[in-house]
Write a protein that holds these residues in place. Structure first.
Motif, PDB file in Angstrom:
ATOM      1  N   PRO A  59      36.204  94.031  44.465  1.00 16.30           N
ATOM      2  CA  PRO A  59      36.172  94.227  45.791  1.00 16.30           C
ATOM      3  C   PRO A  59      36.922  95.493  46.212  1.00 16.30           C
ATOM      4  CG  PRO A  59      37.276  91.923  45.028  1.00 16.30           C
ATOM      5  CD  PRO A  59      37.004  92.785  44.025  1.00 16.30           C
ATOM      6  N   ALA A  60      36.409  96.291  47.423  1.00 13.06           N
ATOM      7  CA  ALA A  60      36.891  97.459  47.612  1.00 13.06           C
ATOM      8  C   ALA A  60      38.555  97.377  47.939  1.00 13.06           C
ATOM      9  CB  ALA A  60      36.298  97.722  49.038  1.00 13.06           C
ATOM     10  N   ALA A  61      38.862  96.209  48.641  1.00  7.83           N
ATOM     11  CA  ALA A  61      40.457  96.114  48.647  1.00  7.83           C
ATOM     12  C   ALA A  61      40.752  94.614  49.048  1.00  7.83           C
ATOM     13  CB  ALA A  61      40.680  96.694  50.157  1.00  7.83           C
ATOM     14  N   ASP A  62      42.270  94.269  48.567  1.00  7.75           N
ATOM     15  CA  ASP A  62      42.527  92.928  48.904  1.00  7.75           C
ATOM     16  C   ASP A  62      43.099  92.969  50.055  1.00  7.75           C
ATOM     17  OD1 ASP A  62      41.695  92.242  46.158  1.00  7.75           O
ATOM     18  OD2 ASP A  62      43.464  92.780  45.083  1.00  7.75           O
ATOM     19  N   GLY A  63      42.916  91.500  50.637  1.00 12.27           N
ATOM     20  CA  GLY A  63      43.372  91.423  51.980  1.00 12.27           C
ATOM     21  C   GLY A  63      43.165  89.692  52.443  1.00 12.27           C
ATOM     22  N   PRO A  64      43.513  89.561  53.413  1.00 16.66           N
ATOM     23  CA  PRO A  64      43.438  88.172  53.821  1.00 16.66           C
ATOM     24  C   PRO A  64      41.955  87.705  54.056  1.00 16.66           C
ATOM     25  CG  PRO A  64      44.366  89.322  55.717  1.00 16.66           C
ATOM     26  CD  PRO A  64      44.402  90.385  54.453  1.00 16.66           C
ATOM     27  N   ASP A  65      41.984  86.452  53.869  1.00 15.46           N
ATOM     28  CA  ASP A  65      40.349  86.122  54.229  1.00 15.46           C
ATOM     29  C   ASP A  65      40.338  84.861  55.076  1.00 15.46           C
ATOM     30  OD1 ASP A  65      41.215  84.435  52.267  1.00 15.46           O
ATOM     31  OD2 ASP A  65      39.362  84.560  51.064  1.00 15.46           O
ATOM     32  N   VAL A  75      31.377  80.391  57.952  1.00 14.20           N
ATOM     33  CA  VAL A  75      31.714  81.922  58.622  1.00 14.20           C
ATOM     34  C   VAL A  75      32.850  82.317  57.645  1.00 14.20           C
ATOM     35  CG1 VAL A  75      32.839  83.122  60.440  1.00 14.20           C
ATOM     36  CG2 VAL A  75      31.170  81.348  60.946  1.00 14.20           C
ATOM     37  N   VAL A  76      32.663  83.585  57.193  1.00 11.25           N
ATOM     38  CA  VAL A  76      33.504  84.208  56.203  1.00 11.25           C
ATOM     39  C   VAL A  76      34.141  85.472  56.726  1.00 11.25           C
ATOM     40  CG1 VAL A  76      34.173  85.117  53.987  1.00 11.25           C
ATOM     41  CG2 VAL A  76      32.666  83.173  54.168  1.00 11.25           C
ATOM     42  N   VAL A  77      35.279  85.756  56.972  1.00  4.76           N
ATOM     43  CA  VAL A  77      35.808  87.260  57.165  1.00  4.76           C
ATOM     44  C   VAL A  77      36.889  87.637  56.162  1.00  4.76           C
ATOM     45  CG1 VAL A  77      37.042  88.514  59.004  1.00  4.76           C
ATOM     46  CG2 VAL A  77      35.694  86.472  59.778  1.00  4.76           C
ATOM     47  N   ASP A  78      36.337  88.757  55.525  1.00  2.00           N
ATOM     48  CA  ASP A  78      37.300  89.411  54.310  1.00  2.00           C
ATOM     49  C   ASP A  78      37.484  90.883  54.457  1.00  2.00           C
ATOM     50  OD1 ASP A  78      35.002  89.748  53.448  1.00  2.00           O
ATOM     51  OD2 ASP A  78      34.924  88.450  51.955  1.00  2.00           O
ATOM     52  N   ALA A  79      37.843  91.469  53.407  1.00  2.00           N
ATOM     53  CA  ALA A  79      38.044  92.832  53.352  1.00  2.00           C
ATOM     54  C   ALA A  79      36.645  93.597  53.662  1.00  2.00           C
ATOM     55  CB  ALA A  79      38.473  93.146  51.991  1.00  2.00           C
ATOM     56  N   SER A  80      35.528  93.198  53.206  1.00  2.00           N
ATOM     57  CA  SER A  80      34.079  93.488  53.312  1.00  2.00           C
ATOM     58  C   SER A  80      33.558  93.602  54.658  1.00  2.00           C
ATOM     59  CB  SER A  80      33.206  92.927  52.197  1.00  2.00           C
ATOM     60  OG  SER A  80      33.043  91.848  52.528  1.00  2.00           O
ATOM     61  N   GLN A 137      41.677  73.794  66.047  1.00  2.00           N
ATOM     62  CA  GLN A 137      42.956  74.231  66.435  1.00  2.00           C
ATOM     63  C   GLN A 137      43.647  75.077  65.281  1.00  2.00           C
ATOM     64  OE1 GLN A 137      43.411  74.470  69.727  1.00  2.00           O
ATOM     65  NE2 GLN A 137      41.542  73.242  69.847  1.00  2.00           N
ATOM     66  N   GLU A 138      43.378  74.688  64.110  1.00  4.96           N
ATOM     67  CA  GLU A 138      44.153  75.315  62.789  1.00  4.96           C
ATOM     68  C   GLU A 138      43.020  76.522  62.548  1.00  4.96           C
ATOM     69  OE1 GLU A 138      43.557  72.690  59.687  1.00  4.96           O
ATOM     70  OE2 GLU A 138      44.781  71.141  60.521  1.00  4.96           O
ATOM     71  N   TRP A 139      41.729  76.838  62.895  1.00  2.00           N
ATOM     72  CA  TRP A 139      40.975  77.689  62.740  1.00  2.00           C
ATOM     73  C   TRP A 139      41.418  79.070  63.633  1.00  2.00           C
ATOM     74  CZ3 TRP A 139      35.586  74.806  62.127  1.00  2.00           C
ATOM     75  CH2 TRP A 139      35.521  74.531  60.689  1.00  2.00           C
ATOM     76  N   PHE A 140      41.591  78.688  64.887  1.00  2.00           N
ATOM     77  CA  PHE A 140      41.781  79.837  65.804  1.00  2.00           C
ATOM     78  C   PHE A 140      43.052  80.830  65.576  1.00  2.00           C
ATOM     79  CE2 PHE A 140      39.486  77.173  69.099  1.00  2.00           C
ATOM     80  CZ  PHE A 140      38.469  78.058  69.153  1.00  2.00           C
ATOM     81  N   PRO A 141      44.136  80.402  65.082  1.00  2.00           N
ATOM     82  CA  PRO A 141      45.127  81.105  64.719  1.00  2.00           C
ATOM     83  C   PRO A 141      45.127  81.928  63.406  1.00  2.00           C
ATOM     84  CG  PRO A 141      46.148  79.061  64.551  1.00  2.00           C
ATOM     85  CD  PRO A 141      44.639  78.966  65.201  1.00  2.00           C
ATOM     86  N   GLN A 142      44.225  81.260  62.546  1.00  2.00           N
ATOM     87  CA  GLN A 142      44.043  81.822  61.208  1.00  2.00           C
ATOM     88  C   GLN A 142      42.927  83.087  61.336  1.00  2.00           C
ATOM     89  OE1 GLN A 142      42.506  78.948  58.598  1.00  2.00           O
ATOM     90  NE2 GLN A 142      44.523  77.832  58.371  1.00  2.00           N
ATOM     91  N   LEU A 143      41.859  82.642  62.151  1.00  2.01           N
ATOM     92  CA  LEU A 143      40.883  83.853  62.560  1.00  2.01           C
ATOM     93  C   LEU A 143      41.395  84.978  63.338  1.00  2.01           C
ATOM     94  CD1 LEU A 143      37.941  84.789  62.228  1.00  2.01           C
ATOM     95  CD2 LEU A 143      37.504  83.249  64.302  1.00  2.01           C
ATOM     96  N   ALA A 144      42.267  84.572  64.109  1.00  3.20           N
ATOM     97  CA  ALA A 144      42.968  85.603  64.846  1.00  3.20           C
ATOM     98  C   ALA A 144      43.765  86.716  64.127  1.00  3.20           C
ATOM     99  CB  ALA A 144      43.631  85.061  66.256  1.00  3.20           C
ATOM    100  N   TRP A 145      44.475  85.937  63.170  1.00  6.43           N
ATOM    101  CA  TRP A 145      45.404  86.824  62.303  1.00  6.43           C
ATOM    102  C   TRP A 145      44.652  87.839  61.425  1.00  6.43           C
ATOM    103  CZ3 TRP A 145      46.403  87.207  57.122  1.00  6.43           C
ATOM    104  CH2 TRP A 145      47.424  87.544  56.554  1.00  6.43           C
ATOM    105  N   VAL A 146      43.584  87.262  60.716  1.00  2.12           N
ATOM    106  CA  VAL A 146      42.571  87.902  59.827  1.00  2.12           C
ATOM    107  C   VAL A 146      41.836  89.066  60.523  1.00  2.12           C
ATOM    108  CG1 VAL A 146      40.684  87.631  58.410  1.00  2.12           C
ATOM    109  CG2 VAL A 146      42.431  85.867  58.271  1.00  2.12           C
ATOM    110  N   LEU A 147      41.302  88.848  61.677  1.00  2.00           N
ATOM    111  CA  LEU A 147      40.466  89.745  62.540  1.00  2.00           C
ATOM    112  C   LEU A 147      41.518  90.906  62.773  1.00  2.00           C
ATOM    113  CD1 LEU A 147      38.098  87.688  64.666  1.00  2.00           C
ATOM    114  CD2 LEU A 147      37.654  89.291  62.774  1.00  2.00           C
ATOM    115  N   GLY A 148      42.594  90.665  63.230  1.00  2.00           N
ATOM    116  CA  GLY A 148      43.763  91.576  63.544  1.00  2.00           C
ATOM    117  C   GLY A 148      44.093  92.422  62.565  1.00  2.00           C
ATOM    118  N   HIS A 149      44.244  91.746  61.439  1.00  2.00           N
ATOM    119  CA  HIS A 149      44.372  92.947  59.966  1.00  2.00           C
ATOM    120  C   HIS A 149      43.229  93.716  59.860  1.00  2.00           C
ATOM    121  CE1 HIS A 149      45.928  93.643  56.034  1.00  2.00           C
ATOM    122  NE2 HIS A 149      44.863  93.655  55.790  1.00  2.00           N
TER     123      HIS A 149
END
Length: 154
Positions: A59-65, A75-80, A137-149
């Protein structure tokens, strides 16, 4: 007297032992098979292909997903970028082609709705059911943090 054609040039098998009137006897070429010829290598042993086969692309870069999944959708949000899967069909959006990503709870509060706005204005959405409902309610903060990254505001 008939004249015989000249013998074939080098590389066409051994020359006949003598030239006599009439057709020469047929002899199969005595060359080794291509796979055993010293100047040729099988394709699998070519250095550049062998190196590629041994080292899969990373992968191009490691990061949160982030991953949200139910029985039919994901739905998957990751470095790509962002990927949606809906009833077995997948679509991937790379970060350079994404204008924005939005998310919210469904009107009944039982699902996560994620939308990707493409740079050309097209709109794509995926809905993932949250079971149990508290998972939303668990997904919202996780998704916000990953998108913010990957897409910091500013």
């Amino acid at each position: 007297m008939t004249q015989q054609p000249p013998p074939p040039g080098p590389g066409f098998g051994p020359p006949p032992p003598h030239y006599a009137p009439g057709p020469p006897p047929y002899a199969a070429p005595q060359q080794p098979p291509y796979a055993q010829a010293p100047q040729q290598q099988p394709y699998a042993q070519a250095p550049q292909q062998q190196a590629y086969a041994q080292a899969p692309p990373q992968p191009a870069a490691d990061g949160p997903d982030f991953l949200a999944v139910d029985k039919r959708n994901a739905v998957v949000v990751d470095a790509s970028g962002v990927a949606f899967e809906s009833s077995g069909l997948s679509i991937e959006f790379r970060w350079p082609e994404i204008r924005s990503v939005h998310y919210q709870a469904s009107p009944n509060g039982k699902a996560l709705m994620v939308a990707v706005i493409h740079r050309d204005g097209r709109f794509f959405e995926c809905v993932v059911e949250a079971k149990p409902r508290t998972r939303l309610q668990e997904w919202f903060p996780q998704l916000a943090w990953v998108l913010g990254h990957y897409r910091p505001a500013g």
